[in-house]
Design a protein around this motif. Structure first.
Motif, PDB file in Angstrom:
ATOM      1  N   THR A   1       0.841  -1.201   0.000  1.00 37.56           N
ATOM      2  CA  THR A   1       0.000   0.000   0.000  1.00 37.56           C
ATOM      3  C   THR A   1       0.873   1.248   0.000  1.00 37.56           C
ATOM      4  OG1 THR A   1      -1.793  -1.123   1.169  1.00 37.56           O
ATOM      5  CG2 THR A   1      -1.771   1.274   1.251  1.00 37.56           C
ATOM      6  N   LYS A   2       0.489   2.227  -0.824  1.00 35.79           N
ATOM      7  CA  LYS A   2       1.170   3.514  -0.868  1.00 35.79           C
ATOM      8  C   LYS A   2       0.148   4.623  -0.673  1.00 35.79           C
ATOM      9  CE  LYS A   2       4.989   2.323  -3.994  1.00 35.79           C
ATOM     10  NZ  LYS A   2       5.665   2.664  -5.285  1.00 35.79           N
ATOM     11  N   THR A   3       0.539   5.657   0.069  1.00 38.36           N
ATOM     12  CA  THR A   3      -0.298   6.848   0.241  1.00 38.36           C
ATOM     13  C   THR A   3       0.422   8.025  -0.398  1.00 38.36           C
ATOM     14  OG1 THR A   3      -1.240   5.991   2.298  1.00 38.36           O
ATOM     15  CG2 THR A   3      -1.455   8.359   1.871  1.00 38.36           C
ATOM     16  N   ILE A   4      -0.247   8.676  -1.352  1.00 42.61           N
ATOM     17  CA  ILE A   4       0.386   9.733  -2.150  1.00 42.61           C
ATOM     18  C   ILE A   4      -0.530  10.954  -2.136  1.00 42.61           C
ATOM     19  CG2 ILE A   4       1.369  10.317  -4.410  1.00 42.61           C
ATOM     20  CD1 ILE A   4       1.398   7.281  -5.001  1.00 42.61           C
ATOM     21  N   PRO A   5       0.014  12.159  -1.931  1.00 40.58           N
ATOM     22  CA  PRO A   5      -0.826  13.367  -2.005  1.00 40.58           C
ATOM     23  C   PRO A   5      -1.143  13.746  -3.443  1.00 40.58           C
ATOM     24  CG  PRO A   5       1.451  13.963  -1.567  1.00 40.58           C
ATOM     25  CD  PRO A   5       1.400  12.461  -1.533  1.00 40.58           C
ATOM     26  N   LEU A   6      -2.309  14.334  -3.651  1.00 36.54           N
ATOM     27  CA  LEU A   6      -2.676  14.863  -4.956  1.00 36.54           C
ATOM     28  C   LEU A   6      -2.239  16.322  -5.043  1.00 36.54           C
ATOM     29  CD1 LEU A   6      -4.640  12.336  -4.641  1.00 36.54           C
ATOM     30  CD2 LEU A   6      -6.090  13.518  -6.309  1.00 36.54           C
ATOM     31  N   VAL A   7      -1.783  16.724  -6.206  1.00 37.26           N
ATOM     32  CA  VAL A   7      -1.263  18.075  -6.417  1.00 37.26           C
ATOM     33  C   VAL A   7      -2.337  18.928  -7.084  1.00 37.26           C
ATOM     34  CG1 VAL A   7       0.527  19.450  -7.547  1.00 37.26           C
ATOM     35  CG2 VAL A   7       1.083  17.187  -6.617  1.00 37.26           C
ATOM     36  N   LEU A   8      -2.505  20.162  -6.603  1.00 40.25           N
ATOM     37  CA  LEU A   8      -3.477  21.084  -7.189  1.00 40.25           C
ATOM     38  C   LEU A   8      -2.972  21.577  -8.540  1.00 40.25           C
ATOM     39  CD1 LEU A   8      -6.145  22.659  -6.786  1.00 40.25           C
ATOM     40  CD2 LEU A   8      -4.770  24.493  -5.764  1.00 40.25           C
ATOM     41  N   LYS A   9      -3.806  21.458  -9.560  1.00 39.02           N
ATOM     42  CA  LYS A   9      -3.452  21.909 -10.904  1.00 39.02           C
ATOM     43  C   LYS A   9      -4.673  22.571 -11.521  1.00 39.02           C
ATOM     44  CE  LYS A   9      -1.530  20.340 -15.311  1.00 39.02           C
ATOM     45  NZ  LYS A   9      -1.081  19.162 -16.098  1.00 39.02           N
ATOM     46  N   ASN A  10      -4.616  23.926 -11.626  1.00 36.26           N
ATOM     47  CA  ASN A  10      -5.752  24.714 -12.114  1.00 36.26           C
ATOM     48  C   ASN A  10      -6.984  24.410 -11.260  1.00 36.26           C
ATOM     49  OD1 ASN A  10      -4.138  25.873 -14.079  1.00 36.26           O
ATOM     50  ND2 ASN A  10      -4.642  24.315 -15.590  1.00 36.26           N
ATOM     51  N   ALA A  11      -8.048  23.901 -11.876  1.00 32.97           N
ATOM     52  CA  ALA A  11      -9.287  23.657 -11.136  1.00 32.97           C
ATOM     53  C   ALA A  11      -9.493  22.176 -10.859  1.00 32.97           C
ATOM     54  CB  ALA A  11     -10.487  24.216 -11.900  1.00 32.97           C
ATOM     55  N   ASN A  12      -8.405  21.437 -10.653  1.00 33.14           N
ATOM     56  CA  ASN A  12      -8.529  20.033 -10.283  1.00 33.14           C
ATOM     57  C   ASN A  12      -7.271  19.585  -9.556  1.00 33.14           C
ATOM     58  OD1 ASN A  12      -6.634  18.711 -12.424  1.00 33.14           O
ATOM     59  ND2 ASN A  12      -7.976  20.031 -13.619  1.00 33.14           N
ATOM     60  N   TYR A  13      -7.363  18.427  -8.952  1.00 35.64           N
ATOM     61  CA  TYR A  13      -6.235  17.794  -8.284  1.00 35.64           C
ATOM     62  C   TYR A  13      -5.753  16.642  -9.164  1.00 35.64           C
ATOM     63  CZ  TYR A  13      -7.710  20.343  -4.086  1.00 35.64           C
ATOM     64  OH  TYR A  13      -8.055  21.328  -3.189  1.00 35.64           O
TER      65      TYR A  13
END
Length: 676
Positions: A546-558
């Motif tokens: 299992t891996k936990t990864i953050p989502l990066v903000l890009k314009n109007a979405n992650y």
């Protein structure tokens, strides 16, 4: 300096001399003191007059410009697979530390794989190679200079235009250093497999496989397609030197709904060196229904064909182009209507759409009857002006109704529409703004409405066929444009209520592609919230890792890039950390690396590239020969260049110093003589 300026300088000298003599010689006895003072006064007056004239002086400096030496290094995974990564590093260090080369050339290092960038380090992890794109990028940088190019590569390209013909546009000699085994080993491989991503329940779907054999003797092997432990198709295949390829076309049944994986394989030969290219995995998602879309038009226009091709690039969609009367007779067969440049003949169509509260996509242009549309629309009204205008598009990065694919609207040609403003009476979001020339307005070119459980889009311009053509010119693919219109149609055809957390991903990915998962998060008022922190927990269903990864903000979405995950089955959960909101799903990554399909270097193609560009091919053990050639080739010599600089005399500090010195000297001399 012009002739008139020279005349002014001569006159200034005469005037300065006349004034100096008038002050110290006229009606005075000649003395040594008067002569010195007259001389100093002449210098002062002449300097002031020169500053007033301010002549321009030209200065010329010479310097030697060394030629450039470009080193382009293949950083793709194929070099690691062919066990050439250490050889590449040795070659790069040898070129970088060669004092003679550095003395003669300005050496610039680049690395390339699917793109080209400045060299910093080598990883050999990228799973795509585009040599043609790398050469085009270098040509744009060094088009006006002398820049022989060393190309360190195995010559194996996985996508893009054939680089063999790049020498016709590349204006520099190319010196490929060939890496890898150049011996032609016996090889039987699956060269290409063609299959759609989707199939429909209880239908059949086609699979096309191209087998290629490289060898002298005739051989026989078995080709088969398996699903799990079951063989769904098999065939004996005979190939020889003269008959070295075979196309196998198979039709398989889709008897269950869901995602199914298959493996196409050809039995390896006894002495075959590379057996990785003897098999390829593929997947099919069997779906139960298809989205039927009607393009309703009363005119002929190139946009109609463009819309059909673009939307039908998604196998889940089917397009029919109909007249208004034809659409009314089949209206229940469609989930969405695209109304192209409506006029009075659309009256019954729009009345029916309004009565049934159905979604629609209206495309207006120069032939649209806004007088009619204003009379039947309760959501918006457009100015009735007969003048037309060309509108460029400017993307709204804060649009949140759906995730917009990466597409460069700035490069697109303008659309033609009727001049005037549109007054929207309900809540709406602007996807594209109108841009007139270089001025971006706050007026919509493309907008979407979501009101009373009905979705509607409105595009205020025709000639979108030019957009699709420009998209292909810019990227060598229609995919970006088609994805954009596919998302638009998917949004309009759906009646699902918006969720606070929505995800965008595929059911399966080929192991050779980028794996991107995108998400949107909304607050309780369904406004996009860019303050939230989203994370994804991905679990490999085979290894249980299992891996936990953050989502990066890009314009109007992650967004999160999962391309580093190995081939396997995965389940995941995306969670909004500050709220108890999450969403889960599954996807599969198919085992396939196109860079491992090559068993040797493509020396023949690199040789042709070198010959056509007036270069020469070398192998990694011939680095000394290449160095000597570059050092002795008379085409690569330093060029003496001149820099011409025009300076105003008023900027010449020495003249100001002379003026101050002459005035000071005159004052001190007069003081010394007791004349003050």
């Amino acid at each position: 300096m012009t002739s008139i300026t020279i005349i002014y300088i001569i006159l200034s000298g005469i005037i300065a001399l006349f004034l100096a003599l008038f002050q110290y010689a006229y009606k005075s006895k000649y003395t040594k003191t008067n002569a010195v003072l007259a001389g100093l006064r002449f210098i002062t007056i002449f300097s002031i007059l020169l500053l007033l004239i301010n002549p321009k002086l030209d200065s010329e400096t010479f310097y030697n410009e060394k030629p450039n030496l470009v080193v382009a290094i293949d950083d793709s995974n194929s070099l690691d697979f062919l066990e050439q990564s250490d050889s590449v590093r040795i070659l790069v260090n040898a070129l970088k530390n060669n004092s003679d080369l550095n003395k003669k050339f300005n050496i610039d290092f680049y690395k390339f794989s699917d793109d080209i960038s400045l060299y910093d380090s080598l990883e050999f992890s990228t799973k795509q190679t585009n040599i043609d794109k790398a050469l085009k990028g270098l040509q744009a940088i060094y088009k006006n200079t002398v820049a022989p190019t060393i190309l360190i590569t195995d010559g194996n390209q996985t996508y893009g235009n054939d680089y063999e013909y790049a020498a016709k546009s590349y204006k520099q000699p190319i010196y490929p250093i060939v890496l890898g085994d150049t011996t032609n080993h016996i090889d039987l491989k699956i060269n290409q497999l063609n299959v759609n991503k989707y199939a429909f329940y209880k239908n059949k779907f086609p699979v096309e496989v191209i087998l290629v054999y490289n060898g002298e003797a005739a051989v026989t092997s078995e080709f088969k397609i398996t699903s799990g432990n079951s063989t769904v198709y098999s065939e004996r295949v005979s190939l020889s030197k003269s008959n070295n390829s075979k196309i196998i076309q198979v039709t398989l049944s889709a008897n269950q709904i869901g995602l199914f994986t298959y493996k196409a394989s050809i039995q390896p030969l006894a002495n075959e060196k590379n057996i990785i290219n003897n098999y390829k995995n593929f997947a099919i998602e069997v779906i139960d229904e298809q989205t039927n879309i009607a393009i309703v038009s009363d005119i002929l226009h190139p946009d109609l064909g463009t819309l059909k091709k673009s939307i039908e690039s998604n196998e889940q969609c089917s397009i029919s182009i109909l007249k208004p009367s034809e659409y009314l007779a089949k209206i229940n067969d469609f989930q969405l209507a695209i109304l192209y440049q409506p006029n009075a003949s659309f009256k019954s169509v729009i009345d029916k759409l309004n009565t049934d509260n159905l979604n629609r996509f209206v495309i207006a242009g120069t032939q649209t009857s806004w007088n009619f549309l204003n009379s039947v629309s309760t959501n918006y009204q457009h100015d009735l002006i007969s003048q037309t205008e060309n509108y460029l598009a400017e993307e709204n990065n804060n649009y949140t109704e759906f995730i917009i694919p990466d597409i460069n609207f700035d490069d697109f040609p303008p659309l033609s529409g009727q001049f005037g403003n549109i007054n929207v009476k309900v809540s709406f979001q602007i996807l594209l703004y109108k841009q007139i020339g270089s001025i971006t307005t706050d007026k919509p070119l493309l907008l979407t409405l979501d009101n009373n459980n009905r979705r509607e889009a409105l595009l205020l311009g025709e000639n979108i066929w030019k957009w699709r053509a420009q998209s292909y010119i810019g990227t060598n693919s229609f995919n970006n444009f088609d994805d954009f219109f596919g998302k638009m149609v998917q949004y309009l055809a759906s009646k699902k209520r918006r969720e606070r957390l929505s995800l965008e991903y595929e059911s399966f990915y080929d192991g050779n592609t980028n794996i991107l998962l995108q998400a949107q998060y909304f607050n309780k008022n369904y406004e996009f919230d860019n303050r939230e922190t989203l994370t994804i927990m991905v679990t490999d269903e085979v290894s249980k890792e299992t891996k936990t990864i953050p989502l990066v903000l890009k314009n109007a979405n992650y967004e999160v890039d999962l391309s580093s995950l190995p081939a396997s089955d995965y389940q995941f959960t995306v969670k909004a950390n500050s709220n108890n909101i999450s969403k889960s799903g599954r996807f599969k990554i198919l085992a396939y690396n196109i860079e491992e399909q090559f068993s040797n270097a493509n020396a023949s193609k690199l040789q042709k590239l070198a010959t056509d560009s007036q270069g020469q091919t070398y192998f990694n053990i011939q680095i000394t020969d290449l160095t000597n050639h570059l050092l002795t080739d008379n085409r690569y010599t330093s060029i003496q260049r001149a820099t011409k600089k025009t300076v105003s005399l008023i900027d010449w500090k020495y003249l100001l110093g002379l003026l101050v010195l002459s005035l000071s000297a005159e004052w001190f001399y007069r003081k010394y003589k007791g004349l003050i």
